[in-house]
Design an enzyme around this catalytic site. Structure first.
Site, mmCIF file in Angstrom:
data_model
loop_
_atom_site.group_PDB
_atom_site.id
_atom_site.type_symbol
_atom_site.label_atom_id
_atom_site.label_comp_id
_atom_site.label_asym_id
_atom_site.label_seq_id
_atom_site.Cartn_x
_atom_site.Cartn_y
_atom_site.Cartn_z
ATOM 1 N N CYS A 192 -3.176 -2.654 6.257
ATOM 2 C CA CYS A 192 -3.326 -1.634 7.142
ATOM 3 C C CYS A 192 -4.737 -1.532 7.703
ATOM 4 O O CYS A 192 -4.914 -0.467 8.622
ATOM 5 C CB CYS A 192 -2.986 -0.318 5.959
ATOM 6 S SG CYS A 192 -4.244 -0.248 4.443
ATOM 7 N N CYS A 252 0.754 -1.173 0.060
ATOM 8 C CA CYS A 252 0.074 -0.120 0.121
ATOM 9 C C CYS A 252 0.767 1.178 0.093
ATOM 10 O O CYS A 252 1.664 1.388 0.782
ATOM 11 C CB CYS A 252 -0.999 -0.064 1.335
ATOM 12 S SG CYS A 252 -1.681 1.527 1.799
ATOM 13 N N GLU A 253 0.650 2.064 -0.861
ATOM 14 C CA GLU A 253 1.391 3.580 -0.850
ATOM 15 C C GLU A 253 1.280 4.263 0.268
ATOM 16 O O GLU A 253 2.024 5.224 0.261
ATOM 17 C CB GLU A 253 1.506 4.012 -2.280
ATOM 18 C CG GLU A 253 -0.112 4.645 -2.557
ATOM 19 C CD GLU A 253 -0.106 5.386 -3.915
ATOM 20 O OE1 GLU A 253 -0.759 6.315 -3.979
ATOM 21 O OE2 GLU A 253 0.296 4.888 -4.945
ATOM 22 N N HIS A 254 0.218 4.155 0.817
ATOM 23 C CA HIS A 254 -0.204 4.975 1.889
ATOM 24 C C HIS A 254 0.677 4.669 3.407
ATOM 25 O O HIS A 254 1.004 5.438 4.046
ATOM 26 C CB HIS A 254 -1.629 4.938 2.311
ATOM 27 C CG HIS A 254 -2.404 5.687 1.249
ATOM 28 N ND1 HIS A 254 -3.757 5.101 0.809
ATOM 29 C CD2 HIS A 254 -2.204 6.684 0.073
ATOM 30 C CE1 HIS A 254 -4.041 5.960 -0.181
ATOM 31 N NE2 HIS A 254 -3.084 6.823 -0.554
#
Length: 188
Positions: free
Chosen positions: A149, A77-79
């Site tokens: 996440c 996840c890029e977050h």
């Protein structure tokens, strides 16, 4: 792009120190280097174009549905830079006898997933790549995944799945084709 392993090692060492760990203790001595090598592997798709997998096409007079389902993948996840993983299901209807190797669909999924990502982007990038390179009558990509996440932090809901779709061409226009694809995906 080559991953800058030295920079990653420095950053991991700083993270370990920031959380109160001693990066020089026995169990952590090699951790920064291991994490750097891992990131190099996880981000192999950064400079790869998923469309390249569709450069080779075969002439086969088949203009019916082709579906490769349950393609396992994982991404970060890029977050939060934590994993999400699941399955991609890729369907297309060839036009003018232009078919691709079945493994190419899985390779495209792998390429797109191997970079900091959003599930929505994985889904639409695969669909757009197939539409652009194969010019099929239609494409449908369904991705279902569990996001760490949401499991490890924040809401803490293990087992919650996110499903995204990208539907193009005739598959977007004709609900009976979409229904057939969804039915086939559910088949055991």
């Amino acid at each position: 792009m080559r991953v800058d392993q030295q920079k990653i090692e420095q950053a991991v060492r700083m993270i370990l120190e920031a959380v109160g760990e001693n990066p020089d203790r026995e169990g952590l001595i090699g951790t920064p280097a291991r994490v750097a090598r891992m990131y190099e592997e996880l981000f192999q798709g950064m400079d790869e174009d998923p469309r390249k997998h569709f450069d080779v096409v075969f002439s086969e007079e088949h203009e019916e549905l082709v579906l490769v389902k349950d393609i396992p993948f994982f991404s970060l996840c890029e977050h939060h830079l934590v994993p999400f993983y699941g399955h991609a299901h890729v369907a297309y209807i060839p036009r003018s006898g232009r078919v691709t190797g079945l493994s190419k669909l899985a390779r495209a999924v792998e390429t797109v997933a191997r970079r900091p990502q959003l599930q929505e982007r994985i889904t639409s990038t695969i669909a757009e790549s197939i539409m652009e390179k194969l010019d099929p009558y239609g494409v449908m990509v369904v991705v279902d995944a569990e996001h760490m996440c949401m499991t490890m932090r924040g809401i803490k809901k293990p087992g919650a799945k996110t499903v995204t779709t990208a539907v193009r061409g005739r598959m977007a226009e004709e609900s009976d084709i979409r229904f057939e694809v969804l039915k086939l995906i559910k088949m055991q």
